[in-house]
Design an enzyme around this catalytic site. Structure first.
Site, PDB file in Angstrom:
ATOM      1  N   GLU A   1      13.274 -24.904  -5.847  1.00 12.32           N
ATOM      2  CA  GLU A   1      14.185 -24.103  -6.674  1.00 12.32           C
ATOM      3  C   GLU A   1      13.573 -22.815  -7.197  1.00 12.32           C
ATOM      4  O   GLU A   1      14.280 -21.904  -7.596  1.00 12.32           O
ATOM      5  CB  GLU A   1      14.715 -24.933  -7.863  1.00 12.32           C
ATOM      6  CG  GLU A   1      13.686 -25.306  -8.911  1.00 12.32           C
ATOM      7  CD  GLU A   1      12.947 -26.584  -8.546  1.00 12.32           C
ATOM      8  OE1 GLU A   1      12.223 -27.104  -9.399  1.00 12.32           O
ATOM      9  OE2 GLU A   1      13.096 -27.050  -7.411  1.00 12.32           O
TER      10      GLU A   1
ATOM     11  N   ASN B   1       9.308 -32.694 -10.772  1.00 11.81           N
ATOM     12  CA  ASN B   1       9.595 -31.455 -10.052  1.00 11.81           C
ATOM     13  C   ASN B   1       9.228 -30.225 -10.875  1.00 11.81           C
ATOM     14  O   ASN B   1       8.661 -29.248 -10.376  1.00 11.81           O
ATOM     15  CB  ASN B   1      11.092 -31.416  -9.701  1.00 11.81           C
ATOM     16  CG  ASN B   1      11.390 -30.499  -8.537  1.00 11.81           C
ATOM     17  OD1 ASN B   1      10.615 -30.427  -7.596  1.00 11.81           O
ATOM     18  ND2 ASN B   1      12.502 -29.788  -8.603  1.00 11.81           N
TER      19      ASN B   1
ATOM     20  N   ASN C   1       7.774 -37.011  -1.031  1.00 15.11           N
ATOM     21  CA  ASN C   1       8.139 -37.786  -2.218  1.00 15.11           C
ATOM     22  C   ASN C   1       9.581 -38.274  -2.159  1.00 15.11           C
ATOM     23  O   ASN C   1       9.901 -39.399  -2.556  1.00 15.11           O
ATOM     24  CB  ASN C   1       7.937 -36.944  -3.475  1.00 15.11           C
ATOM     25  CG  ASN C   1       6.465 -36.788  -3.828  1.00 15.11           C
ATOM     26  OD1 ASN C   1       5.628 -37.564  -3.367  1.00 15.11           O
ATOM     27  ND2 ASN C   1       6.148 -35.782  -4.619  1.00 15.11           N
TER      28      ASN C   1
ATOM     29  N   ASP D   1       8.744  12.907   8.792  1.00 16.38           N
ATOM     30  CA  ASP D   1       8.992  13.696   7.592  1.00 16.38           C
ATOM     31  C   ASP D   1       9.991  14.820   7.797  1.00 16.38           C
ATOM     32  O   ASP D   1      10.305  15.557   6.865  1.00 16.38           O
ATOM     33  CB  ASP D   1       7.685  14.289   7.059  1.00 16.38           C
ATOM     34  CG  ASP D   1       7.070  15.285   8.040  1.00 16.38           C
ATOM     35  OD1 ASP D   1       7.574  15.402   9.179  1.00 16.38           O
ATOM     36  OD2 ASP D   1       6.079  15.941   7.672  1.00 16.38           O
TER      37      ASP D   1
ATOM     38  N   ASP E   1       6.094 -27.579 -10.083  1.00 19.39           N
ATOM     39  CA  ASP E   1       6.443 -26.183  -9.801  1.00 19.39           C
ATOM     40  C   ASP E   1       5.678 -25.197 -10.675  1.00 19.39           C
ATOM     41  O   ASP E   1       5.579 -24.015 -10.322  1.00 19.39           O
ATOM     42  CB  ASP E   1       7.952 -25.961 -10.005  1.00 19.39           C
ATOM     43  CG  ASP E   1       8.733 -26.180  -8.712  1.00 19.39           C
ATOM     44  OD1 ASP E   1       8.119 -26.116  -7.638  1.00 19.39           O
ATOM     45  OD2 ASP E   1       9.945 -26.423  -8.789  1.00 19.39           O
TER      46      ASP E   1
ATOM     47  N   ASP F   1      13.278  13.672  12.730  1.00 17.27           N
ATOM     48  CA  ASP F   1      12.756  12.304  12.728  1.00 17.27           C
ATOM     49  C   ASP F   1      13.792  11.271  12.263  1.00 17.27           C
ATOM     50  O   ASP F   1      13.588  10.067  12.440  1.00 17.27           O
ATOM     51  CB  ASP F   1      11.529  12.204  11.809  1.00 17.27           C
ATOM     52  CG  ASP F   1      10.344  12.982  12.342  1.00 17.27           C
ATOM     53  OD1 ASP F   1      10.184  13.020  13.572  1.00 17.27           O
ATOM     54  OD2 ASP F   1       9.598  13.569  11.535  1.00 17.27           O
TER      55      ASP F   1
ATOM     56  N   ASP G   1       3.945  11.175  14.290  1.00 18.10           N
ATOM     57  CA  ASP G   1       3.629  12.523  14.760  1.00 18.10           C
ATOM     58  C   ASP G   1       2.148  12.751  14.483  1.00 18.10           C
ATOM     59  O   ASP G   1       1.508  11.977  13.775  1.00 18.10           O
ATOM     60  CB  ASP G   1       4.498  13.534  14.008  1.00 18.10           C
ATOM     61  CG  ASP G   1       4.488  14.901  14.677  1.00 18.10           C
ATOM     62  OD1 ASP G   1       3.786  15.065  15.690  1.00 18.10           O
ATOM     63  OD2 ASP G   1       5.174  15.804  14.169  1.00 18.10           O
TER      64      ASP G   1
END
Length: 834
Positions: free
Chosen positions: A284, A677, A652, A584, A681, A588, A326
């Site tokens: 999550e 959990n 698990n 640039d 986490d 391009d 370039d």
């Protein structure tokens, strides 16, 4: 602004209806109109607010599952469970909110640094403003390279050409001028207007804005089509991964609930258990980890001189294996100097330099370093000449011509690419005919200069008897005057930077409009292969698959135009490469749009910066190399969290689902699953800042669902194997009651989840890879809390009981065995996937 068919009205009438003038609006009036018409944006820019970030957390489907669990607990009068789940829910929202808000704020600050700006007239003077602040009635000044910020009617124009391909599909620039067109006219026929999203190719103009934002032609198209940025490979992988997890969660909930109800378990308790299993399976914090990782990567890249315009492009930068660029300003200093001016015989010539200087000073088209270098060397006396007309530069003819009147009469002065100018020359300055022998001698001189890395422009003239009605027709039958030679030295450190990119698995491809010989000379100096080169003419003879295969073997593409650059990029993509393009200029933009990753520089024209995913503050390949490394670190840390969490969670959840069928009681209560959990986490928050082993950034890596699926399954089953070993020991050695069983297994499952993160975060033996400080501190902290939890005063409220010393020793022993087994499994897994 509701001004019907404004293109059919004369400019003075439009100014009157807009209540403005050629001098523009006052600041006060502009602010009032901004409030009236809103920002000049296709989509309203969402401000980073605490309420919006909080809503992003609350609306998560996973958190909605927890809300559902709270409601079920309350309805069943299970108040302890409801309180525990609420605490877990609040902690999840709080942690995710604090990290995401900080990340979003940092990203917004970085993006604000590269917003497009427009040149406007305000209070009678020229100012630069953010394009989003442009309002109807503003007078906009446009020049070569500018992005048109809104729909506007032209007040005055000078050799003004605009690329409207984004609206009309026409690939060639369109000439624009002030005037009136028919009331019923298409966008392509409105030659007196410019439109949002188009870009200026040459010349200059002063325009008055009529429509902004979603009221523009481009805005209406965008609204109808609901334009979205293309989905990156990483986004696609995350989406597919999400579908897989959602399917697994749904199946798990239905199967576990159905089986346990059939076995006579209480429905409410079983439902809470099944929902908790589904929540436990999901990573999550993945959205928060992704946001934090990308934002951290953007911050680190900004410190190294790389501004990120689109966060999701960071992964593509790390995956890039071909970089096209370039040479000017990237491989070379980009500070071009005039080496000399020479006549047709190769002798120094002041006249040739004077002619070139007049051309450079009086032309109003695309400004370029060559003109600037000429004017630094020679400043012409404009009092002796009067400009009559101009034939602007275009990418087909590659030259610019001006027609001037001097004391000697009317004269055309042309300056441009040697081959293109020579084609239209018929004689030399001494009056002799320009025959094949002379042409060959001139080409030999240019070839000799090119071999030495000298770039050459040709200068030619023609004397006219009268002011021409059609100037373009007069730029033929020219007299060849001579050459202007330029030097651009290789940039310091570029050879090392190219070698570093190669060591990272990134091939550098040189794409330039310069001559083949000059390009090969520069490439050889900086350490690139100079033998494999392809010119634009040779490229046009290759079609389809032929170009795809030739492109892979070619390092230098010379004398190419903008459309050919785009073809080269698409050829690499067809061969499965992730392609970056560094550009640039106006020419391009097509290639930048076609590339997977587009890169520009802070000094680039607006259209190039707008097309870019990244903007370099310092145009040097070493800056880009550091950006690539940061992109790969971001990807590596995101993948660590996915691998660690999904494999441990899957193991698990499988263990609990199987145990719930065979045990006479639930192996863990719903609140204990959610607490497990949440605690597991917590260290994952440190993954975004974790250290990354050098071998994880040494080559491009891409999202591989096969790899992730195999890893998740193999390590998930390994985790379940040790869970079942724990089950057997708890029941066989300790005859554990439900309370003690849940305590022992909760402790063991949480400990193994914590240590597995330190094992699988690296491909090395875990003790040879130092984790980040935050990850280590959080892991140790939660590990200590896990050991102490059953002995704390409120442990009974959580459904835990103090464990005997022997059981605690068993838990520690199984955890140690699990670490050793995971190390062996990891070595075997990566040997098979190498």
């Amino acid at each position: 602004m509701n001004l019907y068919a404004y293109w059919s009205h004369c400019p003075s009438e439009v100014l009157g209806q807009l209540a403005t003038s050629a001098a523009g609006l006052s600041t006060v009036e502009a602010v009032r109109r901004l409030g009236q018409y809103g920002p000049n944006e296709l989509r309203e820019r969402q401000q980073v607010t605490k309420s919006r970030v909080l809503w992003n957390q609350v609306r998560s489907p996973l958190l909605l599952l927890l809300f559902f669990a709270v409601i079920v607990s309350v309805m069943a009068n299970e108040w302890p469970d409801a309180v525990i789940v609420l605490v877990i829910l609040s902690a999840s929202i709080g942690i995710g909110f604090s990290r995401e808000y900080r990340a979003e704020t940092a990203a917004a600050k970085l993006q604000a640094r590269v917003r497009t700006r427009a040149s406007l007239m305000r209070d009678g003077r020229q100012v630069s403003m953010p394009a989003r602040d442009v309002v109807p009635g503003d007078v906009v000044l446009l020049s070569a390279g500018s992005l048109v910020p809104a729909d506007a009617i032209i007040l005055e124009a000078n050799d003004f050409f605009v690329n409207e391909a984004v609206l009309t599909g026409e690939s060639f620039p369109v000439a624009k001028k002030s005037g009136v067109v028919a009331e019923v006219a298409s966008v392509a026929q409105c030659t007196n207007c410019v439109f949002l999203g188009t870009n200026v190719r040459s010349g200059s103009a002063r325009c008055v804005v009529v429509e902004t934002g979603r009221a523009t032609q481009y805005g209406r198209i965008a609204h109808r089509l609901s334009l979205r940025p293309p989905e990156t490979e990483f986004d696609r992988g995350i989406r597919h991964f999400g579908y897989f997890l959602a399917s697994a969660m749904l199946v798990m909930v239905l199967v576990v609930f159905a089986v346990n109800v059939i076995f006579g378990r209480p429905p409410v308790e079983t439902l809470l258990f099944a929902v908790a299993l589904a929540v436990g399976l999901s990573p999550e914090l993945l959205p928060a980890i992704l946001t934090v990782s990308l934002a951290r990567g953007a911050e680190m890249m900004a410190k190294h001189g790389v501004l990120v315009r689109r966060l999701n492009a960071i992964e593509n930068l790390g995956s890039m294996d071909v970089l096209c660029t370039d040479k000017t300003g990237t491989l070379t200093e980009g500070v071009i100097q005039v080496e000399g001016a020479y006549d047709a015989a190769g002798e120094q010539s002041a006249r040739v330099l004077d002619l070139a200087a007049y051309n450079a000073a009086l032309q109003t088209g695309i400004k370029n370093p060559l003109d600037e270098a000429i004017l630094k060397t020679q400043i012409p006396d404009a009092s002796y000449v009067k400009k009559l007309a101009e034939i602007p530069f275009d990418f087909a003819h590659k030259r610019v011509s001006i027609i001037v009147q001097t004391a000697e009469g009317i004269q055309v002065i042309t300056k441009g690419a040697f081959d293109q100018v020579l084609e239209d020359c018929v004689q030399l300055a001494d009056g002799s005919c320009l025959d094949m022998a002379h042409r060959q001698a001139l080409r030999e001189k240019v070839r000799d200069w090119s071999h030495c890395g000298v770039r050459v422009l040709a200068v030619a003239t023609r004397v006219l008897s009268e002011i021409p009605l059609n100037p373009r027709e007069q730029a033929r039958s020219l007299t060849f005057e001579g050459f202007i030679a330029f030097l651009d030295r290789p940039k310091a450190g570029v050879t090392e930077a190219i070698a570093d990119l190669k060591s990272l698995g990134v091939s550098l491809k040189l794409i330039t409009g310069d001559t083949k010989l000059v390009a090969q000379h520069v490439a050889a100096i900086v350490g690139m292969r100079a033998d494999q080169a392809l010119t634009g003419k040779e490229l046009d003879r290759l079609h389809g698959e032929a170009l795809w295969h030739v492109a892979e073997r070619t390092d230098i593409f010379a004398e190419v135009d903008p459309n050919q650059k785009e073809r080269i990029i698409l050829a690499f993509k067809k061969m499965g490469h992730v392609v970056g393009f560094l550009g640039d200029g106006v020419n391009d933009a097509p290639a930048m749009h076609a590339a997977d990753t587009s890169i520009s520089v802070d000094q680039a024209v607006d259209v190039a910066k707008e097309a870019a995913d990244f903007v370099l503050l310092d145009r040097h390949l070493d800056v880009l190399r550091r950006g690539i490394e940061e992109g790969r670190k971001t990807f590596a840390n995101t993948l660590k969290y996915v691998l660690t969490t999904t494999s441990a969670n899957l193991g698990n959840m499988i263990s609990m689902a199987v145990a719930s069928i065979f045990l006479p009681f639930l192996p863990l209560l719903a609140s204990q699953i959610l607490l497990n959990n949440l605690l597991s986490d917590a260290p994952a928050l440190g993954m975004a800042d974790d250290k990354v082993d050098p071998e994880l950034v040494d080559r491009p890596r891409r999202w591989d669902m096969n790899f992730i699926g195999r890893f998740m399954l193999e390590f998930g089953l390994l985790s379940s194997l040790f869970d079942f070993l724990m089950f057997g020991a708890l029941l066989g050695l300790f005859a554990a009651s439900p309370l003690l069983f849940r305590t022992g297994w909760f402790t063991e499952s949480l400990m193994t989840e914590l240590v597995i993160a330190l094992v699988v975060r690296t491909r090395r033996p875990f003790f040879r890879s130092q984790p980040g400080a935050l990850l280590m501190v959080l892991t140790i902290g939660v590990f200590v809390l896990t050991v102490l939890l059953p002995y704390l005063p409120f442990a009974d409220l959580l459904g835990f009981a103090p464990m005997p010393a022997g059981m605690l020793a068993l838990v520690m022993g199984i955890t140690l065995l699990y670490v050793l087994a995971a190390e062996v499994a990891k070595a075997s897994f990566y040997r098979r996937f190498r």
